[in-house]
Scaffold this motif. Structure first.
Motif, PDB file in Angstrom:
ATOM      1  N   GLY A 235       0.806  -1.211   0.000  1.00 53.65           N
ATOM      2  CA  GLY A 235       0.000   0.000   0.000  1.00 53.65           C
ATOM      3  C   GLY A 235       0.839   1.261   0.000  1.00 53.65           C
ATOM      4  N   GLN A 236       0.157   2.406   0.125  1.00 50.26           N
ATOM      5  CA  GLN A 236       0.818   3.709   0.175  1.00 50.26           C
ATOM      6  C   GLN A 236       0.025   4.623   1.095  1.00 50.26           C
ATOM      7  N   LEU A 237       0.695   5.674   1.580  1.00 55.99           N
ATOM      8  CA  LEU A 237       0.048   6.640   2.459  1.00 55.99           C
ATOM      9  C   LEU A 237       0.643   8.015   2.212  1.00 55.99           C
ATOM     10  N   THR A 238      -0.225   9.023   2.094  1.00 55.87           N
ATOM     11  CA  THR A 238       0.269  10.384   1.888  1.00 55.87           C
ATOM     12  C   THR A 238      -0.630  11.377   2.597  1.00 55.87           C
ATOM     13  N   LEU A 239      -0.101  12.597   2.782  1.00 52.34           N
ATOM     14  CA  LEU A 239      -0.818  13.702   3.413  1.00 52.34           C
ATOM     15  C   LEU A 239      -1.151  14.762   2.378  1.00 52.34           C
ATOM     16  N   ILE A 240      -2.366  15.318   2.452  1.00 51.23           N
ATOM     17  CA  ILE A 240      -2.772  16.386   1.539  1.00 51.23           C
ATOM     18  C   ILE A 240      -3.425  17.503   2.345  1.00 51.23           C
ATOM     19  N   ASP A 241      -3.006  18.734   2.112  1.00 53.59           N
ATOM     20  CA  ASP A 241      -3.590  19.895   2.774  1.00 53.59           C
ATOM     21  C   ASP A 241      -4.803  20.361   1.978  1.00 53.59           C
ATOM     22  N   LEU A 242      -6.000  20.240   2.568  1.00 59.18           N
ATOM     23  CA  LEU A 242      -7.237  20.629   1.892  1.00 59.18           C
ATOM     24  C   LEU A 242      -7.849  21.899   2.479  1.00 59.18           C
ATOM     25  N   ASP A 247     -13.086  26.434   2.775  1.00 59.58           N
ATOM     26  CA  ASP A 247     -13.435  27.762   3.320  1.00 59.58           C
ATOM     27  C   ASP A 247     -12.429  28.219   4.370  1.00 59.58           C
ATOM     28  N   SER A 248     -11.154  27.919   4.107  1.00 63.01           N
ATOM     29  CA  SER A 248     -10.040  28.337   4.966  1.00 63.01           C
ATOM     30  C   SER A 248     -10.025  27.663   6.334  1.00 63.01           C
ATOM     31  N   LYS A 249     -10.946  26.738   6.600  1.00 61.57           N
ATOM     32  CA  LYS A 249     -10.897  25.994   7.846  1.00 61.57           C
ATOM     33  C   LYS A 249      -9.842  24.899   7.718  1.00 61.57           C
ATOM     34  N   PRO A 250      -9.102  24.605   8.803  1.00 61.64           N
ATOM     35  CA  PRO A 250      -8.066  23.576   8.704  1.00 61.64           C
ATOM     36  C   PRO A 250      -8.645  22.218   8.355  1.00 61.64           C
TER      37      PRO A 250
END
Length: 273
Positions: A235-242, A247-250
């Motif tokens: 498998g694989q795992l990654t992080l994405i900043d959404l 609406d600018s909420k973390p």
């Protein structure tokens, strides 16, 4: 229109593959540094407690025993951290063999919810797992795969203040893996933050107690350990900043890819049952 949508999906998958490769290189290169830094925290706590005792700063034998008890708890946490890191390292180098098998994903999600929802509730969070439209079977080590999911959700709960954790699954047509998306209401930076070093010049029972109670593997290192574990299952795992699209909420998304079981393997499993 169908061709345009197909191209868009292909572009997204290519972008995701690039992000995974880039993050893998970045995390792997800093693994030893991260691990060393993480282990300094409980060691610093132990040194601080022993410094108090050796400097005769205890006001009574009872207080001295309290210091020793705190030191023992910090040592236990340190051992647990080392054991967790060593287990993943042994798996990575083949000293521990994974038992990959056909697993119904719905069963894993049921266990995941059972193991995490109370902890989330205690921190004003909810864990929502979007049900699958049809049964999906994956190929993974049952115990280790569940362990990785619980560890990731636990890390997200630790750094979130409130909100909802959402877990969903996508199946791309023609692809031989399941894509599991874990959305957390916290910032991307918190998943990469370094552990705070302990200042041995500021020694007091209260400060050391507070520090030793916070001793744990950071979300960043938990992510790296789970990433390594999942890679050994194919498998694989990654992080994405959404955050920018929320609406600018973390909002941080962890994307997990895990191989699907073949039709023949699923048929064989059903025959055995």
């Amino acid at each position: 229109m169908d061709k345009i949508e197909a191209l868009k999906q292909e572009l997204e998958q290519t972008k995701l593959a690039y992000q995974m490769a880039a993050q893998l290189s970045q995390f792997k290169s800093g693994f030893l540094v991260k691990t060393s830094h993480e282990l300094r925290s409980p060691l610093s706590s132990l040194m601080g407690l022993h410094q108090l005792i050796l400097s005769d700063l205890c006001e009574s034998p009872e207080e001295q025993r309290e210091f020793i008890a705190e030191a023992y708890q910090a040592a236990q946490k340190l051992m647990n951290m080392i054991d967790e890191i060593m287990t993943v390292s042994k798996i990575e180098y083949g000293k521990i063999t994974l038992q990959n098998q056909v697993i119904p994903l719905a069963r894993v999600f049921s266990q995941l919810h059972e193991l995490t929802h109370l902890q989330a509730t205690n921190r004003s969070l909810t864990v929502t797992i979007i049900p699958l439209e049809s049964e999906v079977y994956i190929k993974a080590d049952s115990q280790r795969f569940l362990q990785a999911l619980v560890t990731l959700v636990d890390a997200g709960i630790t750094i979130a203040q409130s909100g909802k954790i959402t877990i969903s699954t996508n199946l791309q047509q023609g692809k031989n893996y399941a894509q599991i998306n874990l959305n957390f209401p916290n910032s991307f930076e918190l998943w990469q933050a370094e552990k705070v070093s302990y200042d041995l010049t500021q020694v007091s029972l209260e400060s050391i107690k507070a520090f030793s109670h916070q001793v744990d593997i950071s979300p960043g290192l938990k992510f790296l350990l789970c990433q390594t574990l999942l890679e050994k299952m194919g498998g694989q795992l990654t992080l994405i900043d959404l955050s920018s699209s929320n609406d600018s909420k973390p909002l941080t998304q962890l994307v997990l890819l895990i191989p699907l079981a073949s039709d023949q393997e699923v048929d064989y499993l059903e025959e055995d049952e």
